[in-house]
Write an enzyme that holds these catalytic residues in place. Sequence first.
Site, mmCIF file in Angstrom:
data_model
loop_
_atom_site.group_PDB
_atom_site.id
_atom_site.type_symbol
_atom_site.label_atom_id
_atom_site.label_comp_id
_atom_site.label_asym_id
_atom_site.label_seq_id
_atom_site.Cartn_x
_atom_site.Cartn_y
_atom_site.Cartn_z
ATOM 1 N N ASP A 67 -51.454 -82.009 -37.524
ATOM 2 C CA ASP A 67 -51.716 -81.235 -38.638
ATOM 3 C C ASP A 67 -52.658 -79.744 -38.549
ATOM 4 O O ASP A 67 -53.258 -80.074 -37.109
ATOM 5 C CB ASP A 67 -52.446 -82.670 -40.092
ATOM 6 C CG ASP A 67 -53.615 -82.655 -39.762
ATOM 7 O OD1 ASP A 67 -54.196 -82.944 -38.365
ATOM 8 O OD2 ASP A 67 -53.614 -83.556 -40.653
ATOM 9 N N HIS A 138 -54.373 -89.543 -47.756
ATOM 10 C CA HIS A 138 -54.256 -88.545 -47.797
ATOM 11 C C HIS A 138 -54.014 -89.066 -46.899
ATOM 12 O O HIS A 138 -54.744 -90.026 -45.338
ATOM 13 C CB HIS A 138 -54.206 -86.904 -46.774
ATOM 14 C CG HIS A 138 -55.645 -86.472 -47.185
ATOM 15 N ND1 HIS A 138 -56.043 -86.064 -47.818
ATOM 16 C CD2 HIS A 138 -55.659 -87.030 -45.903
ATOM 17 C CE1 HIS A 138 -56.980 -85.511 -46.776
ATOM 18 N NE2 HIS A 138 -56.839 -85.669 -45.710
HETATM 19 C C1 GLP Z 1 -58.228 -84.635 -42.020
HETATM 20 C C2 GLP Z 1 -57.239 -84.803 -42.123
HETATM 21 C C3 GLP Z 1 -56.533 -86.127 -41.698
HETATM 22 C C4 GLP Z 1 -57.536 -86.749 -41.922
HETATM 23 C C5 GLP Z 1 -58.819 -87.051 -43.427
HETATM 24 C C6 GLP Z 1 -60.078 -88.170 -42.690
HETATM 25 O O1 GLP Z 1 -58.215 -84.069 -44.252
HETATM 26 N N1 GLP Z 1 -56.639 -83.472 -42.224
HETATM 27 O O2 GLP Z 1 -55.814 -86.780 -40.660
HETATM 28 O O3 GLP Z 1 -57.249 -88.663 -41.950
HETATM 29 O O4 GLP Z 1 -59.465 -85.891 -42.885
HETATM 30 O O5 GLP Z 1 -61.031 -87.722 -42.157
HETATM 31 P P1 GLP Z 1 -62.661 -88.481 -41.611
HETATM 32 O O6 GLP Z 1 -62.217 -89.536 -40.549
HETATM 33 O O7 GLP Z 1 -63.704 -87.743 -41.238
HETATM 34 O O8 GLP Z 1 -62.854 -89.350 -43.320
#
Ligand code: GLP
Length: 240
Positions: A67, A138
């Site tokens: 993304d 998500h």
């Molecule tokens: C963002 C990305 C996701 C990711 C999420 C979690 O929103 N688009 O792909 O999984 O962050 O982030 P973190 O690993 O910092 O909790």
Amino acid sequence: MKVIVCNNYDELSMEAAKIMAATIKEKPDGVLGLATGSTPIGMYDNLIEMYKNGELDFKDIKTFNLDEYYPLSADNDQSYHYFMNKQLFSGINVKEENIHILDGLSKDPEKECADFEKLIDEAGGIDIQVLGIGQNGHIGFNEPDDKLYANTHLTDLTENTIKANSRFFEKESDVPTKALTMGMGTILKAKKIIILANGKAKHKVVSELVQPMITTNNPATFLNAHADVTLICDKEAFEG
Ligand code: GLP
């Protein structure tokens, strides 16, 4: 779904890197689906280490990222282009022409998304897809909703995600309200998937994920419909 519960973040990062390394060694011209967020950073550090000590070679590897924020330019230090370059690409020998990240400034997002799908197909599909998980379940930026999209698309971000991701921006109002993301079908077409989760904040969504059910309220639960998924998490995410 296979589940690996690790004692801490370092262990999780090593487990994930080992699985990625096995795929890369087995198929040196393979296709990696990559993720951003704080969770995979330790795994990327290990992959860089493995490259530096000669264990891994990325010269024929292709990559596709999940993304990108929209609208946001690739050189913005909050873009996923910038993130990937800093956390992985600058430390390995992947060729620039083999790196694919959606263009956060595309004038024609619909075409950008359709082209991206085509490029994945032309590359032979994704051999291994890495995922993190949002606090609301998500994956990529497929946010909980009544309906989920199958293909790569432009999406609105939920309040929850904007808030959660604002920690990386100067202020919440700087977080883009949209993103381009692989769809659920794009992700589920990957031959193998690993999903990483650490910390208490992920416990709720992880405990839903390990139930044998699927709900659009937690998009990650769709991984239960895939034949080769490994959840790699720490004790806090698993036990709460
Ligand atoms: C963002 C990305 C996701 C990711 C999420 C979690 O929103 N688009 O792909 O999984 O962050 O982030 P973190 O690993 O910092 O909790």
